[in-house]
Design an enzyme around this catalytic site. Structure first.
Site, PDB file in Angstrom:
ATOM      1  N   ASP A 107       0.818  -1.228   0.000  1.00  0.00           N
ATOM      2  CA  ASP A 107       0.000   0.000   0.000  1.00  0.00           C
ATOM      3  C   ASP A 107       0.843   1.265   0.000  1.00  0.00           C
ATOM      4  OD1 ASP A 107      -2.143  -1.792   0.329  1.00  0.00           O
ATOM      5  OD2 ASP A 107      -1.995  -1.661   2.504  1.00  0.00           O
ATOM      6  N   LYS A 139       2.338   2.314  -4.924  1.00  0.00           N
ATOM      7  CA  LYS A 139       3.057   1.818  -6.112  1.00  0.00           C
ATOM      8  C   LYS A 139       2.265   2.076  -7.380  1.00  0.00           C
ATOM      9  CE  LYS A 139       3.188  -2.383  -4.512  1.00  0.00           C
ATOM     10  NZ  LYS A 139       2.748  -2.165  -3.118  1.00  0.00           N
ATOM     11  N   GLY A 178      -4.799  -4.634  -4.932  1.00  0.00           N
ATOM     12  CA  GLY A 178      -5.887  -3.854  -5.510  1.00  0.00           C
ATOM     13  C   GLY A 178      -5.365  -2.528  -5.970  1.00  0.00           C
ATOM     14  N   HIS A 179      -6.015  -1.983  -6.976  1.00  0.00           N
ATOM     15  CA  HIS A 179      -5.526  -0.750  -7.548  1.00  0.00           C
ATOM     16  C   HIS A 179      -6.715   0.007  -8.125  1.00  0.00           C
ATOM     17  CE1 HIS A 179      -2.786   1.885  -9.434  1.00  0.00           C
ATOM     18  NE2 HIS A 179      -3.319   1.657 -10.614  1.00  0.00           N
ATOM     19  N   GLN A 187       1.955  -6.006  -3.113  1.00  0.00           N
ATOM     20  CA  GLN A 187       2.309  -6.052  -1.684  1.00  0.00           C
ATOM     21  C   GLN A 187       3.666  -5.344  -1.449  1.00  0.00           C
ATOM     22  OE1 GLN A 187       1.272  -9.494  -2.955  1.00  0.00           O
ATOM     23  NE2 GLN A 187      -0.736  -8.615  -2.734  1.00  0.00           N
TER      24      GLN A 187
END
Ligand code: IMP
Length: 458
Positions: free
Chosen positions: A13, A16, A40-41, A223
């Site tokens: 988180d 990135k 997730g993005h 991650q």
């Protein structure tokens, strides 16, 4: 040309998504090398915000090839939902390639993940419940199902019938859960296979061809370093290898093909799930960071634990990943603070140490040793060059760079693409041309962009 790995230097988180998005503009290929739908993005297309868990955000660039490498684990249901969403919004997806060797998350993986977490009670890991650990466990146990397996209808019938019955024993005898119907699972996954078949290739071969054509390849880690199965805060980790070394294993390229490793770190620290976190702030300051930084995960919506920047972890990330430079994100979240602390060492049972202890029990006993720096108490969101930054903000960044012993190449001050300071040529004697964050490769309009702040699990 430059082949670059972008990795999280903390517990995931780190933002990135935004950094990858910036660098994707000059990449010909973006490849994800580990993890699954635990990541997730957040992406904004045509004014609509939605979440991608598997497809790299590079998909928004029509000329960029996007790959999901062999080291990832694929939940086909989620992947197809992502494809549908993108296609309905008019985003081209024929530039997506999925490794035939990637392992597939099955319904029993999700059930076992959730049931085993419940069974662990106080020892739970705080997983995302998406079946990640059990999918990787089957890979190691050699009972996994790969993408190439689901594409072979006869083979899949035989393999799944046996595996579902085997897992039914575990579901029933260990967790008292109802059995799955093997025929139903077979039928469901054959449907997924029909839909995904056109995208499945030998990614390693395709990457090698891109390398030989001197294309720019961006390896996207999900991650972060401290969630790495081998080098993270075990057992409170994910089940794959987000560290830079994982990029080679998870895509089938050799280490000599990598030119540069960029770490991404927040200007403070966050963590989701269980496990020790020495600089965690359990007070009002932690709550304020959480609120200002909108620290809630994309995948599970969980509130992230917040704390000060930890330079011991930063130095560890530099060592474990061989970082060339750092991108520091969310500096603006610290804008209003009068004082900011940075952990420069740990006190472990009365002994000072600047080295990260890999022994989890020792890590749990670490007390942070802080240096306190003055805050700048003014907004930085409009700063576009180092000169625009308040002097205290610049001093804070210099302090971080010195403490982690690596230059800072990029500073992010908000979710928008232009809320970024690119520090020119931050690395002495670059081996080859550094990826330029302001280069363009079929760049999507701003309405089709990924947001750094919303990325990550939670
Ligand atoms: P799993 O990956 O779902 O097995 O979860 C293992 C640990 O990794 C948990 O603490 C999760 O909260 C954490 N985790 C997994 N994916 C992410 C991510 O994308 N960002 C941050 N933490 C994550």
């Amino acid at each position: 040309m430059a082949n670059v790995i972008v990795i999280g230097a903390q517990w995931g988180d780190e933002g990135k998504g935004k950094i990858t998005d910036l660098l994707s503009r000059s990449a010909d290929v973006v490849v994800r090398y580990q993890g699954g739908v635990n990541a997730g993005h957040t992406v904004v297309v045509a004014d609509q915000t939605f979440k991608l868990h598997l497809i790299p955000s590079g998909i928004l660039y029509p000329n960029t090839h996007c790959m999901i490498g062999s080291g990832t684990v694929i939940d086909p249901k989620v992947l197809i939902e992502e494809l549908d969403t993108l296609q309905n919004l008019g985003v081209k997806t024929d530039n997506l390639f999925i490794s035939e060797a990637a392992h597939v998350t099955m319904p029993y993986h999700r059930l076992i993940d959730q049931a085993s977490e419940e069974r662990r009670g106080d020892h739970k890991i705080g997983t995302t419940g998406r079946g990640i650990g059990p999918t990787y466990a089957d890979k190691s146990e050699r009972t996994g199902i790969r993408m190439l397996d689901i594409l072979d209808p006869d083979g899949l019938q035989k393999q799944l019938r046996w595996t579902v019955n085997y897992k039914n024993d575990i579901l029933d005898k260990l967790y008292g859960l109802p059995s799955l119907d093997p025929d139903q699972v077979i039928q469901e996954y054959q449907g997924y296979a029909d839909r995904l078949r056109p995208y499945v290739v030998d990614c390693s071969l395709k990457l090698y061809a891109a390398y030989q054509e001197r294309r720019n390849i961006l390896f996207e880690g999900a991650q972060g370093t401290l969630l790495d199965l081998d080098h993270g805060t075990y057992p409170y980790v994910t089940s794959s290898n987000p560290v830079a070394g994982g990029a080679c294993v998870g895509t089938g390229v050799g280490p000599t093909m990598i030119d540069r490793v960029i770490g991404v770190a927040k200007a403070y620290t966050t963590r989701v799930g269980e496990g020790p976190f020495p600089t965690e702030l359990k007070d009002e300051m932690g709550a304020a960071l959480c609120e200002r930084g909108a620290e809630f995960g994309t995948t599970t919506g969980r509130r992230r634990r917040c704390g000060w920047f930890d330079a011991v972890i930063g130095r560890y990330a530099v060592r474990i990943n061989g970082l060339d430079c750092l991108a520091v994100t969310k500096l603006d979240i610290l804008d209003s603070l009068a004082e900011i602390k940075v952990c420069v060492a740990y006190d472990i049972d009365g002994q000072l140490s600047k080295d990260f202890p890999t022994n989890a029990r020792q890590f749990a006993r670490c007390t942070p040793v802080y240096e306190t720096l003055p805050g700048w108490q003014q907004s930085t969101i409009h700063c576009r060059t180092l000169e625009d930054l308040p002097s205290q903000a610049l001093s804070y960044l210099k302090f971080l760079a010195e403490a982690v012993e690596v230059p800072i190449a990029i500073i992010s001050l908000g979710a928008e693409r232009d809320q970024t300071i690119i520090v020119e040529d931050p690395i002495h004697g670059p081996k080859r041309a550094l990826l330029h964050a302001n280069a363009s490769n079929g760049c999507p309009p701003n309405s089709q962009m990924s947001k750094g702040l919303g990325s990550g699990d939670g």
